[in-house]
Design an enzyme around this catalytic site. Structure first.
Site, short mmCIF file in Angstrom:
data_model
loop_
_atom_site.label_atom_id
_atom_site.label_comp_id
_atom_site.label_asym_id
_atom_site.label_seq_id
_atom_site.Cartn_x
_atom_site.Cartn_y
_atom_site.Cartn_z
N CYS A 77 0.79 -1.09 0.16
CA CYS A 77 0.22 0.17 -0.37
C CYS A 77 0.80 1.63 0.15
CB CYS A 77 -1.19 -0.27 1.50
SG CYS A 77 -1.66 1.65 1.33
N TRP A 251 -8.88 5.44 0.33
CA TRP A 251 -9.44 6.03 -1.01
C TRP A 251 -8.63 5.67 -2.62
CZ3 TRP A 251 -8.20 9.36 3.10
CH2 TRP A 251 -6.87 10.13 2.65
N1 ARG Z 1 -6.87 -1.73 -6.90
C1 ARG Z 1 -7.70 -2.32 -6.41
C2 ARG Z 1 -9.29 -1.83 -7.09
O1 ARG Z 1 -9.02 -0.89 -8.48
C3 ARG Z 1 -7.64 -1.37 -5.23
C4 ARG Z 1 -7.07 -1.70 -4.09
C5 ARG Z 1 -7.08 -0.97 -2.81
N2 ARG Z 1 -6.96 0.70 -3.27
C6 ARG Z 1 -6.93 1.81 -2.64
N3 ARG Z 1 -7.09 2.84 -2.68
N4 ARG Z 1 -7.34 1.45 -1.63
O2 ARG Z 1 -10.29 -1.57 -7.48
#
Ligand code: ARG
Length: 387
Positions: A77, A251
Protein backbone atom coordinates in the site's frame (compact mmCIF):
# COMPACT_ATOMS: atom_id res chain seq x y z
CA UNK A 1 -22.84 -6.41 22.75
CA UNK A 2 -21.10 -9.24 24.47
CA UNK A 3 -18.72 -11.83 23.19
CA UNK A 4 -19.80 -15.42 22.56
CA UNK A 5 -19.04 -17.92 25.33
CA UNK A 6 -15.83 -19.77 24.43
CA UNK A 7 -15.72 -23.54 24.66
CA UNK A 8 -12.75 -25.58 25.86
CA UNK A 9 -10.44 -26.34 22.96
CA UNK A 10 -10.30 -29.46 20.86
CA UNK A 11 -6.89 -31.11 21.42
CA UNK A 12 -5.45 -30.19 18.04
CA UNK A 13 -4.83 -26.46 18.56
CA UNK A 14 -1.20 -25.34 18.55
CA UNK A 15 -1.40 -23.07 21.58
CA UNK A 16 2.36 -22.42 21.63
CA UNK A 17 2.18 -20.52 18.35
CA UNK A 18 -0.82 -18.50 19.49
CA UNK A 19 0.80 -17.73 22.84
CA UNK A 20 4.01 -16.51 21.19
CA UNK A 21 2.14 -14.35 18.68
CA UNK A 22 -0.07 -12.91 21.42
CA UNK A 23 2.93 -12.03 23.60
CA UNK A 24 4.71 -10.35 20.72
CA UNK A 25 1.63 -8.32 19.87
CA UNK A 26 0.91 -7.27 23.46
CA UNK A 27 4.51 -6.11 23.80
CA UNK A 28 4.14 -4.01 20.67
CA UNK A 29 0.85 -2.63 21.97
CA UNK A 30 2.48 -1.63 25.24
CA UNK A 31 5.53 -0.12 23.53
CA UNK A 32 3.39 2.09 21.31
CA UNK A 33 0.64 2.82 23.85
CA UNK A 34 2.48 3.97 26.96
CA UNK A 35 -0.77 5.24 28.45
CA UNK A 36 -2.06 1.67 28.61
CA UNK A 37 0.32 1.15 31.53
CA UNK A 38 1.97 -2.12 32.50
CA UNK A 39 0.64 -5.13 30.69
CA UNK A 40 1.81 -7.91 33.02
CA UNK A 41 -1.66 -8.78 34.23
CA UNK A 42 -3.12 -8.55 30.73
CA UNK A 43 -0.48 -10.90 29.30
CA UNK A 44 -1.06 -13.43 32.06
CA UNK A 45 -4.82 -13.32 31.53
CA UNK A 46 -4.41 -13.78 27.78
CA UNK A 47 -2.09 -16.77 28.31
CA UNK A 48 -4.66 -18.40 30.61
CA UNK A 49 -7.40 -17.72 28.10
CA UNK A 50 -5.36 -19.29 25.30
CA UNK A 51 -4.61 -22.37 27.41
CA UNK A 52 -8.30 -22.84 28.10
CA UNK A 53 -9.85 -21.91 24.76
CA UNK A 54 -7.08 -21.92 22.15
CA UNK A 55 -7.67 -18.25 21.42
CA UNK A 56 -8.40 -14.94 23.14
CA UNK A 57 -10.55 -11.87 22.79
CA UNK A 58 -8.79 -8.58 22.04
CA UNK A 59 -9.81 -5.50 23.96
CA UNK A 60 -11.37 -2.83 21.76
CA UNK A 61 -8.13 -0.82 22.04
CA UNK A 62 -5.99 -3.79 21.04
CA UNK A 63 -8.24 -4.47 18.07
CA UNK A 64 -8.11 -0.87 16.82
CA UNK A 65 -4.35 -0.66 17.28
CA UNK A 66 -3.84 -4.06 15.62
CA UNK A 67 -5.94 -3.11 12.58
CA UNK A 68 -4.06 0.17 12.14
CA UNK A 69 -0.68 -1.55 12.42
CA UNK A 70 -1.82 -4.20 9.91
CA UNK A 71 -2.31 -1.35 7.47
CA UNK A 72 1.04 0.20 8.44
CA UNK A 73 2.76 -3.15 7.80
CA UNK A 74 1.13 -3.87 4.46
CA UNK A 75 3.96 -3.70 1.96
CA UNK A 76 1.71 -3.22 -1.06
CA UNK A 77 0.00 0.00 0.00
CA UNK A 78 1.32 3.39 -1.08
CA UNK A 79 -1.29 5.24 1.02
CA UNK A 80 -0.02 4.35 4.46
CA UNK A 81 0.75 7.89 5.61
CA UNK A 82 -2.76 7.93 7.07
CA UNK A 83 -2.59 4.63 8.96
CA UNK A 84 -3.42 6.23 12.31
CA UNK A 85 -6.67 7.62 10.96
CA UNK A 86 -8.21 4.21 10.21
CA UNK A 87 -11.71 4.00 11.72
CA UNK A 88 -12.29 0.61 13.26
CA UNK A 89 -15.81 -0.80 13.49
CA UNK A 90 -15.80 -3.50 16.13
CA UNK A 91 -18.35 -6.01 14.83
CA UNK A 92 -16.84 -9.13 16.36
CA UNK A 93 -20.16 -10.32 17.73
CA UNK A 94 -21.65 -10.37 14.22
CA UNK A 95 -21.28 -13.81 12.67
CA UNK A 96 -24.46 -14.55 10.67
CA UNK A 97 -24.53 -13.98 6.91
CA UNK A 98 -27.37 -11.43 6.96
CA UNK A 99 -25.72 -9.47 9.76
CA UNK A 100 -22.36 -9.39 7.99
CA UNK A 101 -23.96 -8.26 4.72
CA UNK A 102 -26.02 -5.53 6.41
CA UNK A 103 -22.99 -4.13 8.21
CA UNK A 104 -20.99 -4.23 4.96
CA UNK A 105 -23.63 -2.02 3.33
CA UNK A 106 -23.46 0.33 6.30
CA UNK A 107 -19.66 0.33 5.94
CA UNK A 108 -20.00 1.49 2.33
CA UNK A 109 -22.28 4.35 3.37
CA UNK A 110 -20.13 5.43 6.30
CA UNK A 111 -16.84 5.18 4.39
CA UNK A 112 -18.23 7.18 1.46
CA UNK A 113 -19.16 9.96 3.86
CA UNK A 114 -20.72 12.21 1.24
CA UNK A 115 -17.63 11.92 -0.93
CA UNK A 116 -15.05 12.66 1.72
CA UNK A 117 -13.84 9.08 1.93
CA UNK A 118 -12.93 7.78 5.37
CA UNK A 119 -10.40 4.95 5.68
CA UNK A 120 -12.35 2.30 7.58
CA UNK A 121 -12.37 -1.36 8.57
CA UNK A 122 -15.24 -3.54 9.81
CA UNK A 123 -14.03 -6.46 11.88
CA UNK A 124 -16.44 -9.39 12.06
CA UNK A 125 -16.28 -12.53 14.20
CA UNK A 126 -12.80 -14.06 14.49
CA UNK A 127 -11.72 -17.57 13.62
CA UNK A 128 -11.80 -19.73 16.77
CA UNK A 129 -11.13 -23.42 17.47
CA UNK A 130 -14.82 -23.83 18.34
CA UNK A 131 -16.37 -21.83 15.48
CA UNK A 132 -14.98 -20.87 12.09
CA UNK A 133 -15.37 -17.22 11.12
CA UNK A 134 -17.67 -16.03 8.35
CA UNK A 135 -16.16 -15.46 4.91
CA UNK A 136 -16.91 -12.82 2.31
CA UNK A 137 -16.27 -14.30 -1.12
CA UNK A 138 -16.09 -11.06 -3.13
CA UNK A 139 -12.72 -9.43 -3.69
CA UNK A 140 -14.29 -6.06 -2.89
CA UNK A 141 -17.74 -5.10 -1.65
CA UNK A 142 -18.46 -3.39 -4.97
CA UNK A 143 -17.41 -5.24 -8.12
CA UNK A 144 -18.85 -5.28 -11.61
CA UNK A 145 -20.18 -8.36 -13.36
CA UNK A 146 -18.47 -9.68 -16.48
CA UNK A 147 -20.81 -11.45 -18.91
CA UNK A 148 -19.40 -13.77 -21.50
CA UNK A 149 -20.92 -12.89 -24.89
CA UNK A 150 -21.63 -15.36 -27.69
CA UNK A 151 -18.76 -13.75 -29.68
CA UNK A 152 -16.35 -14.64 -26.89
CA UNK A 153 -15.98 -11.05 -25.69
CA UNK A 154 -16.98 -9.94 -22.23
CA UNK A 155 -19.56 -7.29 -21.34
CA UNK A 156 -18.43 -5.66 -18.09
CA UNK A 157 -15.33 -6.52 -16.08
CA UNK A 158 -13.57 -9.55 -17.57
CA UNK A 159 -11.81 -10.11 -14.25
CA UNK A 160 -15.11 -11.40 -12.84
CA UNK A 161 -16.26 -13.45 -15.80
CA UNK A 162 -15.99 -16.77 -13.92
CA UNK A 163 -17.25 -15.31 -10.65
CA UNK A 164 -20.26 -13.87 -12.45
CA UNK A 165 -21.26 -17.09 -14.21
CA UNK A 166 -20.82 -19.03 -10.98
CA UNK A 167 -23.13 -16.60 -9.14
CA UNK A 168 -25.71 -16.92 -11.92
CA UNK A 169 -25.58 -20.69 -11.40
CA UNK A 170 -26.08 -20.10 -7.70
CA UNK A 171 -29.25 -18.19 -8.43
CA UNK A 172 -28.23 -14.57 -9.00
CA UNK A 173 -30.47 -12.86 -11.56
CA UNK A 174 -28.60 -10.20 -13.55
CA UNK A 175 -30.58 -7.11 -14.61
CA UNK A 176 -32.95 -7.72 -17.51
CA UNK A 177 -30.72 -5.61 -19.74
CA UNK A 178 -27.17 -6.51 -18.66
CA UNK A 179 -24.68 -3.66 -18.76
CA UNK A 180 -20.98 -3.01 -18.35
CA UNK A 181 -21.35 -1.83 -14.74
CA UNK A 182 -23.78 -4.19 -13.00
CA UNK A 183 -22.88 -4.49 -9.33
CA UNK A 184 -22.43 -8.11 -8.29
CA UNK A 185 -24.23 -9.42 -5.22
CA UNK A 186 -22.28 -9.92 -2.03
CA UNK A 187 -21.61 -13.55 -1.08
CA UNK A 188 -21.29 -14.24 2.63
CA UNK A 189 -20.60 -17.77 3.79
CA UNK A 190 -20.96 -19.13 7.30
CA UNK A 191 -20.48 -22.67 8.49
CA UNK A 192 -24.17 -22.95 9.40
CA UNK A 193 -25.73 -21.23 6.40
CA UNK A 194 -23.36 -21.92 3.52
CA UNK A 195 -22.88 -19.22 0.87
CA UNK A 196 -25.70 -16.62 0.85
CA UNK A 197 -26.23 -13.97 -1.81
CA UNK A 198 -27.18 -10.38 -1.02
CA UNK A 199 -28.01 -7.71 -3.58
CA UNK A 200 -26.38 -4.40 -2.60
CA UNK A 201 -28.92 -1.65 -1.87
CA UNK A 202 -28.58 1.23 -4.33
CA UNK A 203 -27.89 3.76 -1.55
CA UNK A 204 -24.79 1.80 -0.53
CA UNK A 205 -23.19 1.97 -3.99
CA UNK A 206 -21.71 5.34 -4.87
CA UNK A 207 -20.35 5.73 -8.36
CA UNK A 208 -18.67 8.42 -10.40
CA UNK A 209 -19.64 8.89 -14.06
CA UNK A 210 -16.52 9.59 -16.11
CA UNK A 211 -16.04 12.70 -18.22
CA UNK A 212 -12.98 14.47 -19.55
CA UNK A 213 -12.04 18.11 -18.80
CA UNK A 214 -11.71 18.88 -22.54
CA UNK A 215 -12.74 15.92 -24.68
CA UNK A 216 -16.53 16.23 -24.70
CA UNK A 217 -17.07 12.83 -26.36
CA UNK A 218 -15.47 11.05 -23.41
CA UNK A 219 -18.76 11.11 -21.50
CA UNK A 220 -20.42 9.23 -24.39
CA UNK A 221 -18.25 6.21 -23.59
CA UNK A 222 -20.60 5.78 -20.62
CA UNK A 223 -17.82 4.82 -18.27
CA UNK A 224 -18.10 4.99 -14.52
CA UNK A 225 -16.36 3.60 -11.47
CA UNK A 226 -17.34 3.03 -7.88
CA UNK A 227 -16.16 5.57 -5.33
CA UNK A 228 -14.85 3.33 -2.54
CA UNK A 229 -12.51 0.35 -2.90
CA UNK A 230 -13.37 -1.97 0.03
CA UNK A 231 -11.18 -5.06 -0.05
CA UNK A 232 -13.19 -7.87 1.48
CA UNK A 233 -11.35 -11.18 1.02
CA UNK A 234 -8.19 -10.54 3.01
CA UNK A 235 -7.58 -12.06 6.42
CA UNK A 236 -6.61 -9.64 9.18
CA UNK A 237 -4.15 -11.23 11.59
CA UNK A 238 -3.44 -9.67 14.99
CA UNK A 239 -1.39 -11.35 17.70
CA UNK A 240 -2.24 -14.90 16.66
CA UNK A 241 -5.94 -14.22 16.06
CA UNK A 242 -7.37 -14.36 12.53
CA UNK A 243 -10.25 -12.27 11.24
CA UNK A 244 -11.05 -13.58 7.75
CA UNK A 245 -14.00 -11.21 7.38
CA UNK A 246 -12.60 -7.72 7.91
CA UNK A 247 -13.37 -5.54 4.88
CA UNK A 248 -11.33 -2.33 4.75
CA UNK A 249 -10.95 0.68 2.51
CA UNK A 250 -8.90 3.75 1.77
CA UNK A 251 -9.57 6.04 -1.16
CA UNK A 252 -8.60 5.50 -4.75
CA UNK A 253 -5.32 6.41 -6.39
CA UNK A 254 -6.34 7.54 -9.89
CA UNK A 255 -4.10 5.09 -11.75
CA UNK A 256 -5.79 2.08 -10.11
CA UNK A 257 -8.87 2.95 -12.13
CA UNK A 258 -7.45 4.82 -15.12
CA UNK A 259 -4.35 2.78 -15.83
CA UNK A 260 -5.36 -0.67 -14.58
CA UNK A 261 -9.13 -1.24 -14.31
CA UNK A 262 -9.93 0.71 -17.48
CA UNK A 263 -6.55 0.40 -19.20
CA UNK A 264 -5.47 -3.23 -18.83
CA UNK A 265 -6.12 -5.26 -21.96
CA UNK A 266 -7.74 -8.00 -19.86
CA UNK A 267 -10.00 -5.54 -18.03
CA UNK A 268 -12.06 -2.76 -19.69
CA UNK A 269 -9.31 -2.28 -22.33
CA UNK A 270 -10.29 1.29 -23.15
CA UNK A 271 -7.01 2.46 -24.67
CA UNK A 272 -7.58 1.53 -28.35
CA UNK A 273 -11.05 3.09 -28.44
CA UNK A 274 -9.93 6.31 -26.78
CA UNK A 275 -6.92 6.53 -29.12
CA UNK A 276 -9.23 6.04 -32.08
CA UNK A 277 -11.57 8.81 -30.90
CA UNK A 278 -8.61 11.08 -30.27
CA UNK A 279 -7.62 10.54 -33.89
CA UNK A 280 -4.17 9.18 -33.02
CA UNK A 281 -2.09 7.20 -35.46
CA UNK A 282 -2.47 3.66 -34.10
CA UNK A 283 -0.68 2.04 -37.03
CA UNK A 284 2.71 2.67 -35.49
CA UNK A 285 3.62 1.88 -31.86
CA UNK A 286 6.32 4.54 -32.03
CA UNK A 287 3.71 7.31 -32.11
CA UNK A 288 3.10 6.33 -28.47
CA UNK A 289 -0.64 6.45 -29.04
CA UNK A 290 -1.17 4.05 -26.15
CA UNK A 291 0.68 6.35 -23.77
CA UNK A 292 -1.20 9.42 -24.98
CA UNK A 293 -4.60 7.74 -24.67
CA UNK A 294 -3.72 6.36 -21.24
CA UNK A 295 -2.89 9.84 -19.97
CA UNK A 296 -6.27 11.18 -21.11
CA UNK A 297 -8.17 8.31 -19.49
CA UNK A 298 -6.35 9.04 -16.26
CA UNK A 299 -7.04 12.74 -16.52
CA UNK A 300 -10.71 11.90 -16.98
CA UNK A 301 -10.72 9.75 -13.83
CA UNK A 302 -9.07 12.41 -11.64
CA UNK A 303 -11.23 15.16 -13.09
CA UNK A 304 -14.49 13.24 -12.69
CA UNK A 305 -13.87 12.25 -9.07
CA UNK A 306 -12.98 15.85 -8.34
CA UNK A 307 -16.13 17.32 -9.90
CA UNK A 308 -18.20 14.65 -8.15
CA UNK A 309 -16.62 15.65 -4.83
CA UNK A 310 -15.18 12.20 -4.15
CA UNK A 311 -11.71 11.84 -2.61
CA UNK A 312 -9.01 10.59 -4.95
CA UNK A 313 -5.28 11.29 -5.36
CA UNK A 314 -2.90 11.35 -8.27
CA UNK A 315 0.20 9.16 -8.33
CA UNK A 316 2.67 12.05 -8.05
CA UNK A 317 1.13 13.42 -4.87
CA UNK A 318 0.63 10.04 -3.23
CA UNK A 319 4.20 9.00 -4.07
CA UNK A 320 5.57 12.03 -2.30
CA UNK A 321 3.36 11.35 0.69
CA UNK A 322 4.58 7.79 0.84
CA UNK A 323 8.17 8.97 1.14
CA UNK A 324 7.10 11.24 4.00
CA UNK A 325 5.57 8.16 5.62
CA UNK A 326 8.82 6.21 5.17
CA UNK A 327 10.78 9.01 6.76
CA UNK A 328 8.42 9.20 9.72
CA UNK A 329 8.57 5.46 10.27
CA UNK A 330 12.34 5.55 10.18
CA UNK A 331 12.38 8.37 12.72
CA UNK A 332 10.09 6.32 14.96
CA UNK A 333 12.71 3.56 14.82
CA UNK A 334 10.50 1.20 12.83
CA UNK A 335 11.03 -0.68 9.63
CA UNK A 336 8.60 -0.02 6.85
CA UNK A 337 8.22 -2.99 4.54
CA UNK A 338 7.37 -2.08 0.97
CA UNK A 339 7.02 -4.06 -2.23
CA UNK A 340 8.50 -2.04 -5.10
CA UNK A 341 6.37 -3.87 -7.67
CA UNK A 342 3.19 -2.70 -5.93
CA UNK A 343 4.29 0.72 -4.67
CA UNK A 344 5.52 2.08 -8.00
CA UNK A 345 2.59 3.48 -10.03
CA UNK A 346 1.72 1.80 -13.34
CA UNK A 347 2.31 4.93 -15.42
CA UNK A 348 5.02 7.57 -15.57
CA UNK A 349 6.87 5.58 -12.93
CA UNK A 350 10.17 7.37 -13.33
CA UNK A 351 8.41 10.68 -12.77
CA UNK A 352 7.49 9.62 -9.21
CA UNK A 353 10.10 9.59 -6.44
CA UNK A 354 9.10 6.10 -5.24
CA UNK A 355 10.61 4.63 -8.43
CA UNK A 356 14.18 5.62 -7.66
CA UNK A 357 14.94 3.51 -4.63
CA UNK A 358 14.69 0.11 -2.99
CA UNK A 359 12.68 -0.93 0.02
CA UNK A 360 12.76 -3.19 3.03
CA UNK A 361 10.97 -6.39 2.02
CA UNK A 362 10.29 -8.34 5.22
CA UNK A 363 6.86 -9.35 6.42
CA UNK A 364 5.59 -8.00 9.69
CA UNK A 365 2.45 -8.82 11.68
CA UNK A 366 -0.20 -7.58 12.32
CA UNK A 367 -0.99 -7.66 8.61
CA UNK A 368 -3.53 -8.50 5.96
CA UNK A 369 -3.14 -11.77 4.10
CA UNK A 370 -4.57 -12.91 0.79
CA UNK A 371 -5.11 -16.65 1.25
CA UNK A 372 -5.00 -18.76 -1.92
CA UNK A 373 -8.46 -20.25 -1.28
CA UNK A 374 -9.91 -16.77 -0.66
CA UNK A 375 -8.38 -15.50 -3.91
CA UNK A 376 -9.82 -18.50 -5.71
CA UNK A 377 -13.33 -17.91 -4.30
CA UNK A 378 -13.17 -14.21 -5.27
CA UNK A 379 -12.34 -14.99 -8.90
CA UNK A 380 -13.98 -18.38 -9.48
CA UNK A 381 -16.93 -18.23 -7.08
CA UNK A 382 -16.01 -21.23 -4.96
CA UNK A 383 -15.51 -23.84 -3.77
CA UNK A 384 -17.17 -22.95 -0.45
CA UNK A 385 -14.90 -22.63 2.57
CA UNK A 386 -17.11 -25.01 4.56
CA UNK A 387 -18.10 -28.03 2.52
N1 ARG B 1 -6.68 -1.68 -7.10
C1 ARG B 1 -7.97 -1.97 -6.55
C2 ARG B 1 -9.07 -1.43 -7.46
O1 ARG B 1 -8.77 -0.82 -8.45
C3 ARG B 1 -8.14 -1.37 -5.17
C4 ARG B 1 -7.08 -1.75 -4.16
C5 ARG B 1 -7.09 -0.88 -2.94
N2 ARG B 1 -6.87 0.49 -3.26
C6 ARG B 1 -6.93 1.53 -2.40
N3 ARG B 1 -6.75 2.72 -2.88
N4 ARG B 1 -7.16 1.34 -1.13
O2 ARG B 1 -10.24 -1.57 -7.21
Amino acid sequence: MSRPVPEPIPGSVDTDTVRAAAKEFLELFQAENPKAGRMGARVAAVMREIDMTGTYWHTAEELAFGARVAWRNNARCIGRLYWRSLQVRDLRTVSDAGGVAGHCFEHLRAAHNGGQIRPMISVFAPETPFRPAPRIWNEQLVRYAGYEQPNGRVLGDPRYRSFTSELIQRGWRPPELPGAFDVLPLVVETVEEGPQLFQLPAQAVHEVPLEHPELAWFADLDMRWHAVPVISNNRLVIGGVSYPAAPFNGWYLGTEIGARNLGDSDRYALVPEVAERMGLDTSDEATLWRDQALVEINRAVLHSFRVSGVTITDHHTESRRFLIHLEREERAGRRCPADWTWIVPPMSSSQTPVFHRYYDAQNLVPNFFADPDAIHRALQGGPPAFL
